[in-house]
Design a protein around this motif. Sequence first.
Motif, PDB file in Angstrom:
ATOM      1  N   VAL A   1       0.823  -1.098  -0.119  1.00 50.21           N
ATOM      2  CA  VAL A   1      -0.172   0.118  -0.152  1.00 50.21           C
ATOM      3  C   VAL A   1       0.979   1.169  -0.036  1.00 50.21           C
ATOM      4  CG1 VAL A   1      -1.985  -0.984   1.156  1.00 50.21           C
ATOM      5  CG2 VAL A   1      -0.075  -0.008   2.630  1.00 50.21           C
ATOM      6  N   TRP A   2       0.449   2.409  -0.279  1.00 47.77           N
ATOM      7  CA  TRP A   2       1.015   3.707  -0.194  1.00 47.77           C
ATOM      8  C   TRP A   2       0.296   4.186   1.052  1.00 47.77           C
ATOM      9  CZ3 TRP A   2       5.112   4.896  -3.056  1.00 47.77           C
ATOM     10  CH2 TRP A   2       5.095   4.412  -4.236  1.00 47.77           C
ATOM     11  N   ALA A   3       1.403   4.621   1.943  1.00 46.58           N
ATOM     12  CA  ALA A   3       0.852   5.403   3.392  1.00 46.58           C
ATOM     13  C   ALA A   3       1.741   6.840   3.278  1.00 46.58           C
ATOM     14  CB  ALA A   3       1.128   4.413   4.140  1.00 46.58           C
ATOM     15  N   PRO A   4       0.831   7.809   3.834  1.00 44.54           N
ATOM     16  CA  PRO A   4       1.825   8.917   3.989  1.00 44.54           C
ATOM     17  C   PRO A   4       2.694   9.081   5.089  1.00 44.54           C
ATOM     18  CG  PRO A   4      -0.486   9.222   4.778  1.00 44.54           C
ATOM     19  CD  PRO A   4      -0.419   7.739   4.286  1.00 44.54           C
TER      20      PRO A   4
ATOM     21  N   ASN B   1      -7.743   6.410   6.540  1.00 43.86           N
ATOM     22  CA  ASN B   1      -8.388   7.330   5.290  1.00 43.86           C
ATOM     23  C   ASN B   1      -7.233   7.691   4.269  1.00 43.86           C
ATOM     24  OD1 ASN B   1      -7.881   9.379   6.563  1.00 43.86           O
ATOM     25  ND2 ASN B   1      -9.644  10.257   6.450  1.00 43.86           N
ATOM     26  N   GLN B   2      -5.958   7.722   4.668  1.00 50.99           N
ATOM     27  CA  GLN B   2      -4.905   8.150   3.509  1.00 50.99           C
ATOM     28  C   GLN B   2      -4.074   6.950   3.017  1.00 50.99           C
ATOM     29  OE1 GLN B   2      -3.265  11.742   5.193  1.00 50.99           O
ATOM     30  NE2 GLN B   2      -5.078  12.208   6.049  1.00 50.99           N
ATOM     31  N   VAL B   3      -4.602   5.841   3.478  1.00 53.29           N
ATOM     32  CA  VAL B   3      -3.865   4.527   2.888  1.00 53.29           C
ATOM     33  C   VAL B   3      -4.375   4.176   1.844  1.00 53.29           C
ATOM     34  CG1 VAL B   3      -2.795   2.362   3.593  1.00 53.29           C
ATOM     35  CG2 VAL B   3      -2.856   4.160   5.168  1.00 53.29           C
ATOM     36  N   PHE B   4      -3.490   3.838   0.720  1.00 55.21           N
ATOM     37  CA  PHE B   4      -4.012   3.460  -0.698  1.00 55.21           C
ATOM     38  C   PHE B   4      -3.497   2.182  -1.288  1.00 55.21           C
ATOM     39  CE2 PHE B   4      -4.354   8.017  -0.434  1.00 55.21           C
ATOM     40  CZ  PHE B   4      -5.670   8.513  -0.381  1.00 55.21           C
ATOM     41  N   PRO B   5      -4.397   1.479  -1.884  1.00 53.23           N
ATOM     42  CA  PRO B   5      -3.776   0.340  -2.525  1.00 53.23           C
ATOM     43  C   PRO B   5      -2.519   0.853  -3.672  1.00 53.23           C
ATOM     44  CG  PRO B   5      -5.990   0.695  -3.106  1.00 53.23           C
ATOM     45  CD  PRO B   5      -5.722   1.606  -2.123  1.00 53.23           C
TER      46      PRO B   5
ATOM     47  N   MET C   1      -4.973   0.910 -12.285  1.00 54.15           N
ATOM     48  CA  MET C   1      -5.787   0.054 -11.612  1.00 54.15           C
ATOM     49  C   MET C   1      -6.406   0.844 -10.531  1.00 54.15           C
ATOM     50  SD  MET C   1      -6.680  -3.418 -11.565  1.00 54.15           S
ATOM     51  CE  MET C   1      -5.523  -4.470 -11.917  1.00 54.15           C
ATOM     52  N   TYR C   2      -5.494   1.274  -9.698  1.00 53.24           N
ATOM     53  CA  TYR C   2      -6.268   1.934  -8.611  1.00 53.24           C
ATOM     54  C   TYR C   2      -5.741   3.534  -8.724  1.00 53.24           C
ATOM     55  CZ  TYR C   2      -5.910  -2.770  -6.807  1.00 53.24           C
ATOM     56  OH  TYR C   2      -5.919  -4.262  -6.793  1.00 53.24           O
ATOM     57  N   LEU C   3      -6.818   4.125  -8.918  1.00 56.11           N
ATOM     58  CA  LEU C   3      -6.591   5.936  -9.125  1.00 56.11           C
ATOM     59  C   LEU C   3      -6.916   6.383  -7.706  1.00 56.11           C
ATOM     60  CD1 LEU C   3      -5.752   8.270 -10.583  1.00 56.11           C
ATOM     61  CD2 LEU C   3      -8.112   8.396 -11.692  1.00 56.11           C
ATOM     62  N   ASN C   4      -5.778   6.809  -7.163  1.00 55.12           N
ATOM     63  CA  ASN C   4      -5.771   7.706  -5.933  1.00 55.12           C
ATOM     64  C   ASN C   4      -4.421   8.724  -5.765  1.00 55.12           C
ATOM     65  OD1 ASN C   4      -3.425   6.165  -4.712  1.00 55.12           O
ATOM     66  ND2 ASN C   4      -4.907   4.368  -4.767  1.00 55.12           N
ATOM     67  N   GLU C   5      -4.616   9.412  -4.820  1.00 53.07           N
ATOM     68  CA  GLU C   5      -3.477  10.494  -4.838  1.00 53.07           C
ATOM     69  C   GLU C   5      -2.186   9.995  -4.978  1.00 53.07           C
ATOM     70  OE1 GLU C   5      -3.983  12.941  -1.283  1.00 53.07           O
ATOM     71  OE2 GLU C   5      -2.168  14.011  -1.788  1.00 53.07           O
TER      72      GLU C   5
ATOM     73  N   THR D   1      -1.257   6.827  -6.142  1.00 57.22           N
ATOM     74  CA  THR D   1      -0.755   6.251  -7.322  1.00 57.22           C
ATOM     75  C   THR D   1      -0.497   7.388  -8.482  1.00 57.22           C
ATOM     76  OG1 THR D   1      -3.092   5.940  -7.898  1.00 57.22           O
ATOM     77  CG2 THR D   1      -1.916   3.934  -6.966  1.00 57.22           C
ATOM     78  N   LEU D   2      -1.313   8.325  -8.511  1.00 48.96           N
ATOM     79  CA  LEU D   2      -1.458   9.369  -9.344  1.00 48.96           C
ATOM     80  C   LEU D   2       0.139  10.150  -9.432  1.00 48.96           C
ATOM     81  CD1 LEU D   2      -4.044  11.863 -10.459  1.00 48.96           C
ATOM     82  CD2 LEU D   2      -1.733  12.882  -9.824  1.00 48.96           C
TER      83      LEU D   2
END
Length: 296
Positions: free
Chosen positions: A25-28, A64-68, A84-88, A90-91
Amino acid sequence: MNSGGNLRSCDRSHRSAAMEDGKPVWAPHPTDGFQLGTIVDIGADSLTIELLKQKGKTFLAPINQVFPAEDDVNKHVEDNCSLMYLNEATLLNNVRVRYSKDKIYTYVANILIAVNPYYDIPKLYSAETIKQYQGRSLGTLPPHVYAIADKAYRDMKVLKMSQSIIVSGESGAGKTENTKFVLRYLTTSYGTGQDIDERIVEANPLLEAFGNAKTVRNNNSSRFGKFVEIHFNEKNAVVGGFVSHYLLEKSRICTQGSEERNYHIFYRLCAGAPEDIRQKFHLRSPDTFREHSGSK
Ligand SMILES: Nc1ncnc2c1ncn2[C@@H]1O[C@H](COP(=O)(O)OP(=O)(O)OP(=O)(O)O)[C@@H](O)[C@H]1O
């Protein structure tokens, strides 16, 4: 922006499934932006993330800020909507991977994201590149500001309606340069071949002399808002242009912050004005003026 809305809801349904199966996952990170990791513990409203590149090292991130993450984070796509997953996260990663390969333009459907490379990328704006983009639909060639200009031109022709291109971004993002590329593209591709094409493009150095200045963020910062019109005749050829300007930062003429400068025209006059003008305006070396204004 419709496609963005659809993608977001589709993203949400993918999201929980993708994050539960132990995939990265991507996490801040508190100091290092989005980091790749895996979820090792789930709290009430935060997740414990173990860094992928430093096993055993963990940090907390708001749930709520952790994204696949995408399966291959080094792969990039020309349109963020193809992720595949569009979020802050991955963008941002997609734009970053592309930027590292000198691919500064990325689409989000028919919106173009441009990242300032701060150096001239060979052939990116050449005459051959201009030719390649003429008449080609968006998405058939790599993302480019020329593709946006051509789409606006074709839509104007087909719909017989005025088209607008909105260029926005923070200071130094590249708005002025990209606007000039659009003007160059339209006049080169769809001009009449008469001197009006050059005059539209050549108006820019003049405007910049009076309205641009060095700031701490940009050596050629536009200190005014600009609405540039390009006029076409019934045969869809460029026949004129008009520039409206807004809110020029007039205070800069008298006082500049430290490390900043007056409008370019001031230094050009100091450097090259003929003797009679120098005397009329009491022009001396720019350094002398700073000392007198006391703004050092
Ligand atoms: N596509 C590009 N290729 C190479 N260099 C670029 C590009 N875009 C911008 N730059 C460089 O970055 C500088 C700043 O860009 P620009 O003046 O267009 O920013 P801006 O968004 O208009 O800023 P401001 O809001 O301060 O006017 C340019 O002077 C140029 O040196």
